[in-house]
Scaffold this active site. Structure first.
Site, mmCIF file in Angstrom:
data_model
loop_
_atom_site.group_PDB
_atom_site.id
_atom_site.type_symbol
_atom_site.label_atom_id
_atom_site.label_comp_id
_atom_site.label_asym_id
_atom_site.label_seq_id
_atom_site.Cartn_x
_atom_site.Cartn_y
_atom_site.Cartn_z
ATOM 1 N N ASP A 163 -112.437 -4.787 -12.545
ATOM 2 C CA ASP A 163 -111.221 -5.469 -12.954
ATOM 3 C C ASP A 163 -111.097 -6.736 -12.104
ATOM 4 O O ASP A 163 -111.123 -6.671 -10.869
ATOM 5 C CB ASP A 163 -110.018 -4.540 -12.724
ATOM 6 N N THR B 66 -107.736 -11.074 -16.610
ATOM 7 C CA THR B 66 -107.749 -11.622 -15.239
ATOM 8 C C THR B 66 -109.095 -12.239 -14.888
ATOM 9 O O THR B 66 -109.162 -13.172 -14.105
ATOM 10 C CB THR B 66 -107.430 -10.501 -14.231
ATOM 11 N N THR B 67 -110.181 -11.705 -15.476
ATOM 12 C CA THR B 67 -111.512 -12.266 -15.207
ATOM 13 C C THR B 67 -111.683 -13.593 -15.945
ATOM 14 O O THR B 67 -112.095 -14.596 -15.356
ATOM 15 C CB THR B 67 -112.603 -11.276 -15.676
ATOM 16 N N ASP C 4 -104.481 -1.760 -17.975
ATOM 17 C CA ASP C 4 -104.797 -2.903 -18.840
ATOM 18 C C ASP C 4 -104.510 -2.570 -20.307
ATOM 19 O O ASP C 4 -103.937 -3.382 -21.043
ATOM 20 C CB ASP C 4 -106.272 -3.311 -18.685
#
Length: 508
Positions: free
Chosen positions: A42, A75-76, A373
């Site tokens: 994550d 988020t990545t 998520d």
């Protein structure tokens, strides 16, 4: 003194390249100062674990955290995109273009990209009996996680949990009502959704009943013990009679407390504090099962689920303040003495628990992050039921639209707008690279297919299904998540471009 920005390029580029292999499911191992070895894929978690000294790289960590707080997913991608925008900006700076003009061009390009995302987005209808589209979108989120072998089951659990606590009229979801708990042991497939609360406690006495039907629950924050004076005190006992009197008085206190619970009709007592063996024995003797040392947060969830009230004093206990549950049962796990309390079939089912099983603690923690998520994606779809297609198709479509729009701007901003279009290709390139494909060839082929067929749903075929159409592969992403990625990455890059110099306090 005015000079061109001198931000150190290696910081942000290292951070973004460090996350670039995550979307396909690679896992990062980031050894911390502790003895444990944290493993995660994550983006936000990896960046939290990284020991970052570079000031610009710290902004990238903040960027990932903002995306996690606001959207919960992506988020990545937001960090990879911001890193790519910075790399393109560096090339423009070397050509002598002023950073303010680059920032203005990026702002124009981000507006074009966000508007184009609105145009290519699709709305879908869902309901309590029609959850397939929600499940498919959550499955897309879980595809890049360690838990992807169980993505269908976990996606269904996440969607059902969100719908159980959602207010569909107001389009609002309170994720605090969903408790995510886990216990080592069993396998990932044993993960279950409980319409109620799971408490990591057992009955206070081993001879108390392990299952209670139609329970009336007294939720107490007052201890089962005689009252203590607030001031310092000392009791002198010099005869046996005085000791007997004191013991009988204490026993009378316990008797009165238990009797008050029995009088209002309670069949189970859940207490925030502990009680000694005498009180425990008395409770068992009077057929009143009890659970002790239950945390404050769990007490609140139990009160919400059962429709009960938390009672701070025995004098205030009434029948109206009791919570109601169809079934309270104690469950044992494996060959160990681990037991947990299940409170099910509650009066108010708007508090649920996702109970995770796994082979080790690392697996449990990673599954919790993955489910978080998926819960956030389901919540975002209830707030706004627009989706775009994944697999890099949305980024490629925006890149083509931004590139085409650049011709309408005659000034220096045109260079920045084209650079923004090139930066958007970073995510599909990373997807192709992590899937073992030739990145440049694959991206060129998909881009030309999108232009030729005028089809914005063509993306990278990561799973080698045989089609690049993401509609057929059922790869969805939320529109608001994708728009937030573009806007947040652009804002952070604009801020970095306007930094003139980094001055440390030690220099003065």
């Amino acid at each position: 003194m005015l000079r061109r920005p001198t931000f150190p390029p290696e910081g942000p580029s290292l951070v973004s390249s460090g996350l670039r292999s995550v979307p396909r499911g690679w896992t990062r191992c980031s050894p911390a100062q502790t003895a444990t070895l944290p493993l995660a894929n994550d983006g936000a978690t990896i960046l939290e674990q990284m020991d970052v000294d570079n000031q610009i790289a710290k902004l990238m960590v903040e960027l990932s955290r903002s995306q996690d707080y606001e959207i919960g997913d992506g988020t990545t991608g937001v960090v990879v995109m911001a890193g790519s925008l910075l790399e393109q900006a560096e090339k423009l700076l070397e050509r002598g273009i002023h950073p303010i003009r680059i920032a203005e061009g990026y702002e124009l390009a981000s507006r074009i990209a966000v508007e184009h995302l609105e145009r290519i987005a699709h709305k879908f209808e869902f309901g309590e009996n029609n959850i397939e589209s929600l499940v498919q979108t959550c499955m897309t989120t879980l595809s890049s996680k360690i838990v992807n072998r169980c993505k269908r089951k976990l996606a269904e659990i996440s969607v059902k949990a969100v719908l159980a606590v959602a207010d569909l009229e107001r389009k609002d979801v309170n994720l605090d009502l969903i408790k995510v708990d886990g216990k080592v042991g069993g396998k990932l497939e044993d993960t279950e959704l409980i319409y109620g609360i799971v408490v990591d406690k057992d009955m206070s006495h081993p001879q108390m009943p392990k299952q209670i039907q139609d329970a009336n629950i007294a939720i107490l924050t007052c201890p089962f013990e005689p009252p203590k004076p607030k001031t310092k005190h000392k009791v002198d006992i010099d005869t046996v009679e005085k000791f007997e009197t004191l013991r009988k008085q204490e026993q009378q206190y316990f008797d009165d407390m238990v009797q008050k619970c029995k009088d209002v009709g309670a069949t189970l007592v859940i207490c925030q504090w502990g009680f000694d063996d005498e009180a425990n024995h008395l409770l068992m003797h009077r057929n009143l099962p009890a659970v002790r040392w239950v945390g404050g947060v769990e007490l609140e969830l139990i009160a919400i689920a059962t429709g009960g009230r938390i009672v701070p004093r025995f004098q205030e206990l009434t029948a109206e303040k009791l919570g109601k549950a169809g079934l309270v049962r104690e469950k044992s796990f494996g060959t160990t003495k681990d037991r947990m309390l299940y409170i099910e079939h509650c009066a108010n089912s708007r508090a649920v628990t996702i109970f995770i099983r796994g082979g080790n603690k690392m697996m449990i923690e990673e599954t919790k992050r993955s489910i978080h998520d998926a819960l956030c994606v389901a919540r975002n779809l209830i707030r706004n039921n627009s989706i775009v297609y994944g697999g890099g198709s949305a980024e490629i479509a925006c890149s083509i639209a931004v590139e085409a729009a650049a011709d309408r701007y005659p000034g220096v901003e045109q260079y920045a707008i084209r650079a923004f279009a090139d930066a958007l290709d970073a995510i599909p390139m990373a997807l192709a690279e992590n899937s073992g494909l030739q990145p440049i060839e694959t991206l060129s082929a998909v881009k030309s297919q999108q232009i030729k067929e005028n089809n914005p749903h063509c993306g990278i075929d990561c799973n080698d299904v045989g089609t690049t159409d993401m509609r057929e592969q059922n790869v969805f992403e939320t529109l608001i998540g994708k728009q937030q990625q573009v806007l947040l990455a652009t804002q952070v890059v604009k801020m970095i471009l306007k930094i003139d110099d980094v001055i440390s306090a030690a220099e003065f």
